[in-house]
Design a protein around this motif. Structure first.
Motif, PDB file in Angstrom:
ATOM      1  N   LYS A  61     -13.210   5.235  -5.421  1.00 26.30           N
ATOM      2  CA  LYS A  61     -12.988   4.170  -4.434  1.00 26.30           C
ATOM      3  C   LYS A  61     -14.217   3.276  -4.262  1.00 26.30           C
ATOM      4  CE  LYS A  61      -9.045   6.176  -3.613  1.00 26.30           C
ATOM      5  NZ  LYS A  61      -7.938   5.905  -4.463  1.00 26.30           N
ATOM      6  N   ASP A  62     -15.217   3.437  -5.139  1.00 26.73           N
ATOM      7  CA  ASP A  62     -16.420   2.613  -5.073  1.00 26.73           C
ATOM      8  C   ASP A  62     -16.044   1.136  -5.185  1.00 26.73           C
ATOM      9  OD1 ASP A  62     -19.196   1.952  -5.090  1.00 26.73           O
ATOM     10  OD2 ASP A  62     -19.133   1.782  -7.279  1.00 26.73           O
ATOM     11  N   GLY A  63     -16.573   0.317  -4.284  1.00 27.15           N
ATOM     12  CA  GLY A  63     -16.331  -1.119  -4.314  1.00 27.15           C
ATOM     13  C   GLY A  63     -15.107  -1.565  -3.536  1.00 27.15           C
ATOM     14  N   MET A  64     -14.449  -0.654  -2.820  1.00 28.32           N
ATOM     15  CA  MET A  64     -13.237  -0.985  -2.070  1.00 28.32           C
ATOM     16  C   MET A  64     -13.478  -0.911  -0.566  1.00 28.32           C
ATOM     17  SD  MET A  64     -10.295   1.208  -3.996  1.00 28.32           S
ATOM     18  CE  MET A  64      -9.995   1.066  -5.743  1.00 28.32           C
ATOM     19  N   VAL A  65     -12.777  -1.766   0.174  1.00 26.58           N
ATOM     20  CA  VAL A  65     -12.707  -1.623   1.626  1.00 26.58           C
ATOM     21  C   VAL A  65     -11.712  -0.506   1.927  1.00 26.58           C
ATOM     22  CG1 VAL A  65     -11.967  -2.738   3.777  1.00 26.58           C
ATOM     23  CG2 VAL A  65     -13.361  -3.998   2.129  1.00 26.58           C
ATOM     24  N   LEU A  66     -10.550  -0.587   1.302  1.00 30.50           N
ATOM     25  CA  LEU A  66      -9.516   0.450   1.369  1.00 30.50           C
ATOM     26  C   LEU A  66      -8.637   0.265   0.149  1.00 30.50           C
ATOM     27  CD1 LEU A  66      -8.253   2.722   3.239  1.00 30.50           C
ATOM     28  CD2 LEU A  66      -6.630   0.985   3.946  1.00 30.50           C
ATOM     29  N   ASP A  67      -8.271   1.328  -0.471  1.00 28.40           N
ATOM     30  CA  ASP A  67      -7.372   1.271  -1.625  1.00 28.40           C
ATOM     31  C   ASP A  67      -6.057   0.621  -1.184  1.00 28.40           C
ATOM     32  OD1 ASP A  67      -5.658   1.822  -3.790  1.00 28.40           O
ATOM     33  OD2 ASP A  67      -6.552   3.795  -4.137  1.00 28.40           O
ATOM     34  N   TYR A  68      -5.626  -0.433  -1.882  1.00 31.96           N
ATOM     35  CA  TYR A  68      -4.376  -1.108  -1.537  1.00 31.96           C
ATOM     36  C   TYR A  68      -3.194  -0.147  -1.545  1.00 31.96           C
ATOM     37  CZ  TYR A  68      -6.551  -5.723  -1.837  1.00 31.96           C
ATOM     38  OH  TYR A  68      -7.333  -6.822  -1.622  1.00 31.96           O
ATOM     39  N   LYS A  69      -3.262   0.860  -2.399  1.00 29.10           N
ATOM     40  CA  LYS A  69      -2.181   1.854  -2.467  1.00 29.10           C
ATOM     41  C   LYS A  69      -2.074   2.629  -1.155  1.00 29.10           C
ATOM     42  CE  LYS A  69      -2.906   5.336  -5.115  1.00 29.10           C
ATOM     43  NZ  LYS A  69      -3.161   6.160  -6.310  1.00 29.10           N
ATOM     44  N   VAL A  70      -3.210   2.929  -0.539  1.00 21.54           N
ATOM     45  CA  VAL A  70      -3.223   3.625   0.752  1.00 21.54           C
ATOM     46  C   VAL A  70      -2.583   2.742   1.814  1.00 21.54           C
ATOM     47  CG1 VAL A  70      -4.721   4.545   2.577  1.00 21.54           C
ATOM     48  CG2 VAL A  70      -5.223   5.048   0.159  1.00 21.54           C
ATOM     49  N   LEU A  71      -2.946   1.466   1.838  1.00 18.95           N
ATOM     50  CA  LEU A  71      -2.365   0.529   2.800  1.00 18.95           C
ATOM     51  C   LEU A  71      -0.867   0.384   2.566  1.00 18.95           C
ATOM     52  CD1 LEU A  71      -2.555  -1.498   5.104  1.00 18.95           C
ATOM     53  CD2 LEU A  71      -3.308  -3.215   3.421  1.00 18.95           C
ATOM     54  N   LYS A  72      -0.470   0.264   1.310  1.00 22.20           N
ATOM     55  CA  LYS A  72       0.954   0.131   0.974  1.00 22.20           C
ATOM     56  C   LYS A  72       1.749   1.318   1.503  1.00 22.20           C
ATOM     57  CE  LYS A  72       4.064   0.065  -2.972  1.00 22.20           C
ATOM     58  NZ  LYS A  72       4.175   0.128  -4.444  1.00 22.20           N
ATOM     59  N   ASN A  73       1.262   2.520   1.271  1.00 22.91           N
ATOM     60  CA  ASN A  73       1.977   3.718   1.725  1.00 22.91           C
ATOM     61  C   ASN A  73       2.028   3.806   3.248  1.00 22.91           C
ATOM     62  OD1 ASN A  73       2.525   4.508  -0.892  1.00 22.91           O
ATOM     63  ND2 ASN A  73       0.712   5.797  -1.046  1.00 22.91           N
ATOM     64  N   MET A  74       0.948   3.388   3.903  1.00 24.30           N
ATOM     65  CA  MET A  74       0.893   3.415   5.367  1.00 24.30           C
ATOM     66  C   MET A  74       1.921   2.442   5.961  1.00 24.30           C
ATOM     67  SD  MET A  74      -2.618   3.050   7.536  1.00 24.30           S
ATOM     68  CE  MET A  74      -3.488   3.706   6.124  1.00 24.30           C
ATOM     69  N   VAL A  75       1.969   1.227   5.423  1.00 31.38           N
ATOM     70  CA  VAL A  75       2.907   0.219   5.925  1.00 31.38           C
ATOM     71  C   VAL A  75       4.342   0.638   5.618  1.00 31.38           C
ATOM     72  CG1 VAL A  75       3.679  -2.183   5.662  1.00 31.38           C
ATOM     73  CG2 VAL A  75       1.238  -1.658   5.862  1.00 31.38           C
ATOM     74  N   LYS A  76       4.543   1.203   4.455  1.00 28.84           N
ATOM     75  CA  LYS A  76       5.884   1.672   4.094  1.00 28.84           C
ATOM     76  C   LYS A  76       6.351   2.746   5.076  1.00 28.84           C
ATOM     77  CE  LYS A  76       8.526   3.580   0.277  1.00 28.84           C
ATOM     78  NZ  LYS A  76       8.493   4.126  -1.088  1.00 28.84           N
ATOM     79  N   GLU A  77       5.491   3.699   5.385  1.00 24.00           N
ATOM     80  CA  GLU A  77       5.868   4.803   6.265  1.00 24.00           C
ATOM     81  C   GLU A  77       6.025   4.357   7.719  1.00 24.00           C
ATOM     82  OE1 GLU A  77       3.830   8.843   7.970  1.00 24.00           O
ATOM     83  OE2 GLU A  77       3.588   8.424   5.827  1.00 24.00           O
ATOM     84  N   GLN A  78       5.082   3.555   8.224  1.00 25.90           N
ATOM     85  CA  GLN A  78       5.063   3.213   9.643  1.00 25.90           C
ATOM     86  C   GLN A  78       5.969   2.034  10.012  1.00 25.90           C
ATOM     87  OE1 GLN A  78       3.643   5.211  11.808  1.00 25.90           O
ATOM     88  NE2 GLN A  78       3.036   6.445  10.056  1.00 25.90           N
ATOM     89  N   ILE A  79       6.198   1.104   9.078  1.00 28.75           N
ATOM     90  CA  ILE A  79       6.946  -0.108   9.406  1.00 28.75           C
ATOM     91  C   ILE A  79       8.201  -0.262   8.548  1.00 28.75           C
ATOM     92  CG2 ILE A  79       6.852  -2.644   9.482  1.00 28.75           C
ATOM     93  CD1 ILE A  79       3.809  -2.321  10.142  1.00 28.75           C
ATOM     94  N   LEU A  80       8.036  -0.338   7.246  1.00 27.62           N
ATOM     95  CA  LEU A  80       9.169  -0.675   6.378  1.00 27.62           C
ATOM     96  C   LEU A  80      10.289   0.369   6.407  1.00 27.62           C
ATOM     97  CD1 LEU A  80       7.286  -2.202   3.319  1.00 27.62           C
ATOM     98  CD2 LEU A  80       8.229  -3.357   5.333  1.00 27.62           C
ATOM     99  N   SER A  81       9.937   1.632   6.509  1.00 30.98           N
ATOM    100  CA  SER A  81      10.976   2.668   6.529  1.00 30.98           C
ATOM    101  C   SER A  81      11.914   2.501   7.722  1.00 30.98           C
ATOM    102  CB  SER A  81      10.353   4.064   6.542  1.00 30.98           C
ATOM    103  OG  SER A  81       9.631   4.267   7.752  1.00 30.98           O
ATOM    104  N   LYS A  82      11.415   1.921   8.795  1.00 29.81           N
ATOM    105  CA  LYS A  82      12.218   1.728  10.001  1.00 29.81           C
ATOM    106  C   LYS A  82      12.914   0.366  10.021  1.00 29.81           C
ATOM    107  CE  LYS A  82       8.927   4.439  12.700  1.00 29.81           C
ATOM    108  NZ  LYS A  82       7.686   4.618  11.991  1.00 29.81           N
ATOM    109  N   PHE A  83      12.254  -0.679   9.516  1.00 33.86           N
ATOM    110  CA  PHE A  83      12.720  -2.049   9.716  1.00 33.86           C
ATOM    111  C   PHE A  83      13.385  -2.683   8.496  1.00 33.86           C
ATOM    112  CE2 PHE A  83       9.668  -1.252  13.028  1.00 33.86           C
ATOM    113  CZ  PHE A  83      10.242  -1.854  14.132  1.00 33.86           C
ATOM    114  N   ASP A  84      13.058  -2.249   7.288  1.00 33.71           N
ATOM    115  CA  ASP A  84      13.639  -2.873   6.099  1.00 33.71           C
ATOM    116  C   ASP A  84      15.135  -2.561   6.010  1.00 33.71           C
ATOM    117  OD1 ASP A  84      13.807  -4.302   3.695  1.00 33.71           O
ATOM    118  OD2 ASP A  84      13.312  -2.528   2.501  1.00 33.71           O
ATOM    119  N   HIS A  85      15.930  -3.585   5.814  1.00 39.29           N
ATOM    120  CA  HIS A  85      17.391  -3.480   5.726  1.00 39.29           C
ATOM    121  C   HIS A  85      17.990  -2.794   6.954  1.00 39.29           C
ATOM    122  CE1 HIS A  85      16.729  -4.714   1.595  1.00 39.29           C
ATOM    123  NE2 HIS A  85      17.987  -5.128   1.622  1.00 39.29           N
ATOM    124  N   ALA A  86      17.417  -3.115   8.100  1.00 39.20           N
ATOM    125  CA  ALA A  86      17.917  -2.563   9.364  1.00 39.20           C
ATOM    126  C   ALA A  86      18.362  -3.690  10.282  1.00 39.20           C
ATOM    127  CB  ALA A  86      16.826  -1.747  10.057  1.00 39.20           C
TER     128      ALA A  86
END
Length: 158
Positions: A61-86
């Protein structure tokens, strides 16, 4: 000396953004226009984080603020799983309609507020912020309801 070499030791913060697309329908009961009816949008969600760049040579993870994959999974779990196609409705919506939708086994997500983009942003902040690592802060969220209309929450506006 190159710009990168000069800046690397300064510990400046960097902003990173990831963009998400999702489909969602909602209604605004009591609104004085067409949006009082159930309707949908192709939403575009911009999540911006701010933090210092992680520095550890040889670390994945050298050179990163946060791995985009970590952010993607967080948003998917906390927001998209509830709101996408709802269908997202306020708990103040007609209870008979809510019962019909539940009986029809539709993806229904009830929230305790009017489902405007502005209120959704505040809710998304509440959902996402507690799951971020201490090394980053939620800097801004933009929610595009259409190509030409969006609401934005930003840390600087607090």
């Amino acid at each position: 000396m190159h710009f990168f070499d000069h800046q690397i030791g300064k510990e400046k913060k960097i902003k990173i953004t990831k963009i998400f697309n999702f489909e969602m329908s909602h209604a605004l009961p009591g609104y004085d226009g067409d949006c009082k009816n159930i309707h949908g949008h192709s939403f575009v969600l911009h999540i911006t984080l701010r933090g210092k760049v992680f520095r550890e040579k040889g670390h994945p993870k050298d050179g990163m603020v946060l791995d985009y994959k970590v952010l993607k999974n967080m948003v998917k779990e906390q927001i998209l799983s509830k709101f996408d196609h709802a269908l997202v409705l306020s708990t103040q919506t007609d209870q008979e309609l809510i019962q019909i939708l539940k009986t029809a086994k539709q993806k229904l997500h009830l929230v305790p507020f009017q489902t405007t983009s502005e209120n959704l942003l505040f809710h998304f902040v509440e959902l996402l912020a507690p799951h971020l690592p201490d090394s980053v802060e939620l800097y801004s969220i933009k929610l595009f309801e259409t190509n030409s209309s969006y609401a934005e929450w930003a840390l600087d506006n607090q």
